[in-house]
Design a protein around this motif. Sequence first.
Motif, PDB file in Angstrom:
ATOM      1  N   TRP A 205      44.100  35.386  65.592  1.00 23.42           N
ATOM      2  CA  TRP A 205      43.548  34.042  65.680  1.00 23.42           C
ATOM      3  C   TRP A 205      43.580  33.279  64.357  1.00 23.42           C
ATOM      4  O   TRP A 205      43.354  32.059  64.346  1.00 23.42           O
ATOM      5  CB  TRP A 205      42.099  34.087  66.172  1.00 23.42           C
ATOM      6  CG  TRP A 205      41.917  34.593  67.564  1.00 23.42           C
ATOM      7  CD1 TRP A 205      41.336  35.764  67.938  1.00 23.42           C
ATOM      8  CD2 TRP A 205      42.311  33.949  68.787  1.00 23.42           C
ATOM      9  NE1 TRP A 205      41.343  35.902  69.304  1.00 23.42           N
ATOM     10  CE2 TRP A 205      41.927  34.794  69.852  1.00 23.42           C
ATOM     11  CE3 TRP A 205      42.944  32.738  69.072  1.00 23.42           C
ATOM     12  CZ2 TRP A 205      42.165  34.461  71.188  1.00 23.42           C
ATOM     13  CZ3 TRP A 205      43.183  32.411  70.401  1.00 23.42           C
ATOM     14  CH2 TRP A 205      42.788  33.271  71.438  1.00 23.42           C
ATOM     15  N   GLY A 206      43.849  33.977  63.245  1.00 23.82           N
ATOM     16  CA  GLY A 206      43.783  33.317  61.941  1.00 23.82           C
ATOM     17  C   GLY A 206      44.719  32.127  61.827  1.00 23.82           C
ATOM     18  O   GLY A 206      44.360  31.084  61.254  1.00 23.82           O
ATOM     19  N   GLY A 207      45.927  32.243  62.364  1.00 26.18           N
ATOM     20  CA  GLY A 207      46.876  31.132  62.305  1.00 26.18           C
ATOM     21  C   GLY A 207      46.379  29.911  63.055  1.00 26.18           C
ATOM     22  O   GLY A 207      46.626  28.768  62.638  1.00 26.18           O
ATOM     23  N   LEU A 208      45.668  30.126  64.161  1.00 26.75           N
ATOM     24  CA  LEU A 208      45.107  29.015  64.918  1.00 26.75           C
ATOM     25  C   LEU A 208      44.072  28.265  64.084  1.00 26.75           C
ATOM     26  O   LEU A 208      44.075  27.022  64.040  1.00 26.75           O
ATOM     27  CB  LEU A 208      44.463  29.532  66.211  1.00 26.75           C
ATOM     28  CG  LEU A 208      43.650  28.523  67.020  1.00 26.75           C
ATOM     29  CD1 LEU A 208      44.537  27.402  67.547  1.00 26.75           C
ATOM     30  CD2 LEU A 208      42.924  29.213  68.170  1.00 26.75           C
ATOM     31  N   ILE A 209      43.202  28.999  63.403  1.00 24.54           N
ATOM     32  CA  ILE A 209      42.177  28.373  62.572  1.00 24.54           C
ATOM     33  C   ILE A 209      42.824  27.582  61.442  1.00 24.54           C
ATOM     34  O   ILE A 209      42.414  26.445  61.136  1.00 24.54           O
ATOM     35  CB  ILE A 209      41.215  29.431  62.008  1.00 24.54           C
ATOM     36  CG1 ILE A 209      40.550  30.232  63.142  1.00 24.54           C
ATOM     37  CG2 ILE A 209      40.158  28.766  61.130  1.00 24.54           C
ATOM     38  CD1 ILE A 209      39.710  29.410  64.073  1.00 24.54           C
ATOM     39  N   GLU A 210      43.838  28.164  60.798  1.00 24.28           N
ATOM     40  CA  GLU A 210      44.542  27.468  59.715  1.00 24.28           C
ATOM     41  C   GLU A 210      45.201  26.184  60.223  1.00 24.28           C
ATOM     42  O   GLU A 210      45.204  25.156  59.542  1.00 24.28           O
ATOM     43  CB  GLU A 210      45.598  28.387  59.105  1.00 24.28           C
ATOM     44  CG  GLU A 210      45.017  29.566  58.334  1.00 24.28           C
ATOM     45  CD  GLU A 210      46.098  30.484  57.806  1.00 24.28           C
ATOM     46  OE1 GLU A 210      47.298  30.120  57.926  1.00 24.28           O
ATOM     47  OE2 GLU A 210      45.759  31.555  57.262  1.00 24.28           O
ATOM     48  N   LEU A 212      44.226  24.369  62.827  1.00 27.26           N
ATOM     49  CA  LEU A 212      43.178  23.383  63.101  1.00 27.26           C
ATOM     50  C   LEU A 212      42.671  22.735  61.823  1.00 27.26           C
ATOM     51  O   LEU A 212      42.443  21.519  61.771  1.00 27.26           O
ATOM     52  CB  LEU A 212      42.015  24.048  63.846  1.00 27.26           C
ATOM     53  CG  LEU A 212      42.274  24.522  65.271  1.00 27.26           C
ATOM     54  CD1 LEU A 212      41.072  25.281  65.809  1.00 27.26           C
ATOM     55  CD2 LEU A 212      42.616  23.348  66.179  1.00 27.26           C
ATOM     56  N   ARG A 213      42.486  23.547  60.776  1.00 29.80           N
ATOM     57  CA  ARG A 213      41.972  23.029  59.498  1.00 29.80           C
ATOM     58  C   ARG A 213      43.054  22.317  58.691  1.00 29.80           C
ATOM     59  O   ARG A 213      42.734  21.593  57.746  1.00 29.80           O
ATOM     60  CB  ARG A 213      41.378  24.174  58.671  1.00 29.80           C
ATOM     61  CG  ARG A 213      40.157  24.827  59.305  1.00 29.80           C
ATOM     62  CD  ARG A 213      39.485  25.785  58.333  1.00 29.80           C
ATOM     63  NE  ARG A 213      38.386  26.497  58.949  1.00 29.80           N
ATOM     64  CZ  ARG A 213      37.172  25.995  59.157  1.00 29.80           C
ATOM     65  NH1 ARG A 213      36.910  24.750  58.755  1.00 29.80           N
ATOM     66  NH2 ARG A 213      36.218  26.712  59.728  1.00 29.80           N
ATOM     67  N   GLY A 214      44.331  22.539  59.059  1.00 27.38           N
ATOM     68  CA  GLY A 214      45.441  21.920  58.338  1.00 27.38           C
ATOM     69  C   GLY A 214      45.975  20.703  59.059  1.00 27.38           C
ATOM     70  O   GLY A 214      45.374  19.623  59.014  1.00 27.38           O
ATOM     71  N   PRO A 215      47.122  20.848  59.763  1.00 30.91           N
ATOM     72  CA  PRO A 215      47.769  19.680  60.388  1.00 30.91           C
ATOM     73  C   PRO A 215      46.887  18.910  61.366  1.00 30.91           C
ATOM     74  O   PRO A 215      46.926  17.679  61.397  1.00 30.91           O
ATOM     75  CB  PRO A 215      48.972  20.303  61.102  1.00 30.91           C
ATOM     76  CG  PRO A 215      49.255  21.559  60.376  1.00 30.91           C
ATOM     77  CD  PRO A 215      47.917  22.079  59.914  1.00 30.91           C
ATOM     78  N   VAL A 216      46.100  19.614  62.159  1.00 32.95           N
ATOM     79  CA  VAL A 216      45.286  18.919  63.161  1.00 32.95           C
ATOM     80  C   VAL A 216      44.204  18.068  62.493  1.00 32.95           C
ATOM     81  O   VAL A 216      44.014  16.889  62.836  1.00 32.95           O
ATOM     82  CB  VAL A 216      44.650  19.925  64.141  1.00 32.95           C
ATOM     83  CG1 VAL A 216      43.815  19.199  65.184  1.00 32.95           C
ATOM     84  CG2 VAL A 216      45.722  20.755  64.832  1.00 32.95           C
ATOM     85  N   LEU A 217      43.508  18.658  61.504  1.00 30.33           N
ATOM     86  CA  LEU A 217      42.473  17.914  60.781  1.00 30.33           C
ATOM     87  C   LEU A 217      43.081  16.838  59.894  1.00 30.33           C
ATOM     88  O   LEU A 217      42.557  15.714  59.814  1.00 30.33           O
ATOM     89  CB  LEU A 217      41.634  18.888  59.941  1.00 30.33           C
ATOM     90  CG  LEU A 217      40.483  18.280  59.132  1.00 30.33           C
ATOM     91  CD1 LEU A 217      39.490  17.565  60.047  1.00 30.33           C
ATOM     92  CD2 LEU A 217      39.774  19.368  58.332  1.00 30.33           C
ATOM     93  N   ASP A 218      44.202  17.142  59.236  1.00 32.85           N
ATOM     94  CA  ASP A 218      44.845  16.174  58.335  1.00 32.85           C
ATOM     95  C   ASP A 218      45.246  14.900  59.059  1.00 32.85           C
ATOM     96  O   ASP A 218      45.234  13.808  58.484  1.00 32.85           O
ATOM     97  CB  ASP A 218      46.084  16.799  57.685  1.00 32.85           C
ATOM     98  CG  ASP A 218      45.733  17.892  56.682  1.00 32.85           C
ATOM     99  OD1 ASP A 218      44.557  17.961  56.284  1.00 32.85           O
ATOM    100  OD2 ASP A 218      46.629  18.678  56.320  1.00 32.85           O
ATOM    101  N   ARG A 219      45.611  15.018  60.325  1.00 28.18           N
ATOM    102  CA  ARG A 219      46.004  13.838  61.104  1.00 28.18           C
ATOM    103  C   ARG A 219      44.819  13.160  61.781  1.00 28.18           C
ATOM    104  O   ARG A 219      44.983  12.198  62.525  1.00 28.18           O
ATOM    105  CB  ARG A 219      47.031  14.226  62.163  1.00 28.18           C
ATOM    106  CG  ARG A 219      48.357  14.689  61.581  1.00 28.18           C
ATOM    107  CD  ARG A 219      49.432  14.746  62.636  1.00 28.18           C
ATOM    108  NE  ARG A 219      50.698  15.196  62.092  1.00 28.18           N
ATOM    109  CZ  ARG A 219      51.873  14.991  62.668  1.00 28.18           C
ATOM    110  NH1 ARG A 219      51.932  14.328  63.816  1.00 28.18           N
ATOM    111  NH2 ARG A 219      52.982  15.427  62.120  1.00 28.18           N
ATOM    112  N   SER A 223      37.379  16.325  64.007  1.00 31.35           N
ATOM    113  CA  SER A 223      36.499  16.042  62.878  1.00 31.35           C
ATOM    114  C   SER A 223      36.405  17.271  61.986  1.00 31.35           C
ATOM    115  O   SER A 223      36.789  18.380  62.373  1.00 31.35           O
ATOM    116  CB  SER A 223      35.110  15.648  63.372  1.00 31.35           C
ATOM    117  OG  SER A 223      34.462  16.759  63.966  1.00 31.35           O
ATOM    118  N   VAL A 224      35.867  17.086  60.795  1.00 32.48           N
ATOM    119  CA  VAL A 224      35.748  18.183  59.831  1.00 32.48           C
ATOM    120  C   VAL A 224      34.931  19.336  60.400  1.00 32.48           C
ATOM    121  O   VAL A 224      35.218  20.507  60.143  1.00 32.48           O
ATOM    122  CB  VAL A 224      35.119  17.668  58.515  1.00 32.48           C
ATOM    123  CG1 VAL A 224      34.857  18.825  57.554  1.00 32.48           C
ATOM    124  CG2 VAL A 224      36.022  16.639  57.856  1.00 32.48           C
ATOM    125  N   ALA A 225      33.921  19.016  61.209  1.00 31.41           N
ATOM    126  CA  ALA A 225      33.021  20.050  61.731  1.00 31.41           C
ATOM    127  C   ALA A 225      33.598  20.787  62.940  1.00 31.41           C
ATOM    128  O   ALA A 225      33.119  21.881  63.267  1.00 31.41           O
ATOM    129  CB  ALA A 225      31.680  19.432  62.098  1.00 31.41           C
TER     130      ALA A 225
END
Length: 267
Positions: A205-210, A212-219, A223-225
């Motif tokens: 699951w680590g890649g999924l979290i990365e 979400l915190r990377g490309p998905v959040l950057d765009r 939200s941050v939370a």
Amino acid sequence: MSDDGVAQQGAGYRKGPVLLRGTQIPYSTTDQRLLAGGADTDWLHNDPWRVMRIQSEFVEGFSALAEIGPAVSVFGSARTPRAHADYVCAEQVGHDLVDSGYAVITGGGPGIMEAANKGATEAGGLSVGLGIELPFEQGMNEYVNLGISFRYFFARKMMFVKYAQGFVVLPGGFGTFDELFEALTLVQTHKVTGFPVALVGTEFWGGLIEWLRGPVLDRGMVSVADPDLLYLTDDPTEAVKYVRERGSELAAEERAAAAAAAAPPKA
């Protein structure tokens, strides 16, 4: 829970209350027939009756599960073999959930579902299976002591959410992803009150979290939370502890919010 499209032998093909085996197994499911398009007008005659069948699935599910008490839904692949470390992990999850006072809800099939049901049953707890009609034999695993068979995925998915105080998600495929993201969407959009979601397996699951915190959040797609709605661990006991403790915190927050809303305005 999850039915990730693998043809596995089980106790037979369930079509509502009917058990089918061998050549009696149909080539299409009730969901397929419901969603199929067509140029004729047969739907005018068939679909109203389908509504009654859908209604009956909700009524039967609500009736069967209304008194199970606190419960946690466990999701994961049907493909996981019994000798795999994920299977052993899911057994521990089921056992620890029962020790923490929860019933265990799965999709009732093989793999991770069977393992979680096995852990719950061997711990002396309530082991629930929510089966689904699929175009191959799968059946309810032998460790389920309260089982319900559904024709429609959406009715079944409602039961996973309505009667759970949290979710533990082990490695799985498309079915597992579907269940995970439906739960997250309901929390994110406040269609349900908050509940804890624990992912077991940092390598998986680590890649999924990365992402979400990377490309998905950057765009700005979340939200941050939002990624914090997921708790990641390799320890099944830690996952259950998180669900228990975070669930208690969220319940306390909900009670406090309700009390504040009911309080008379200050003069």
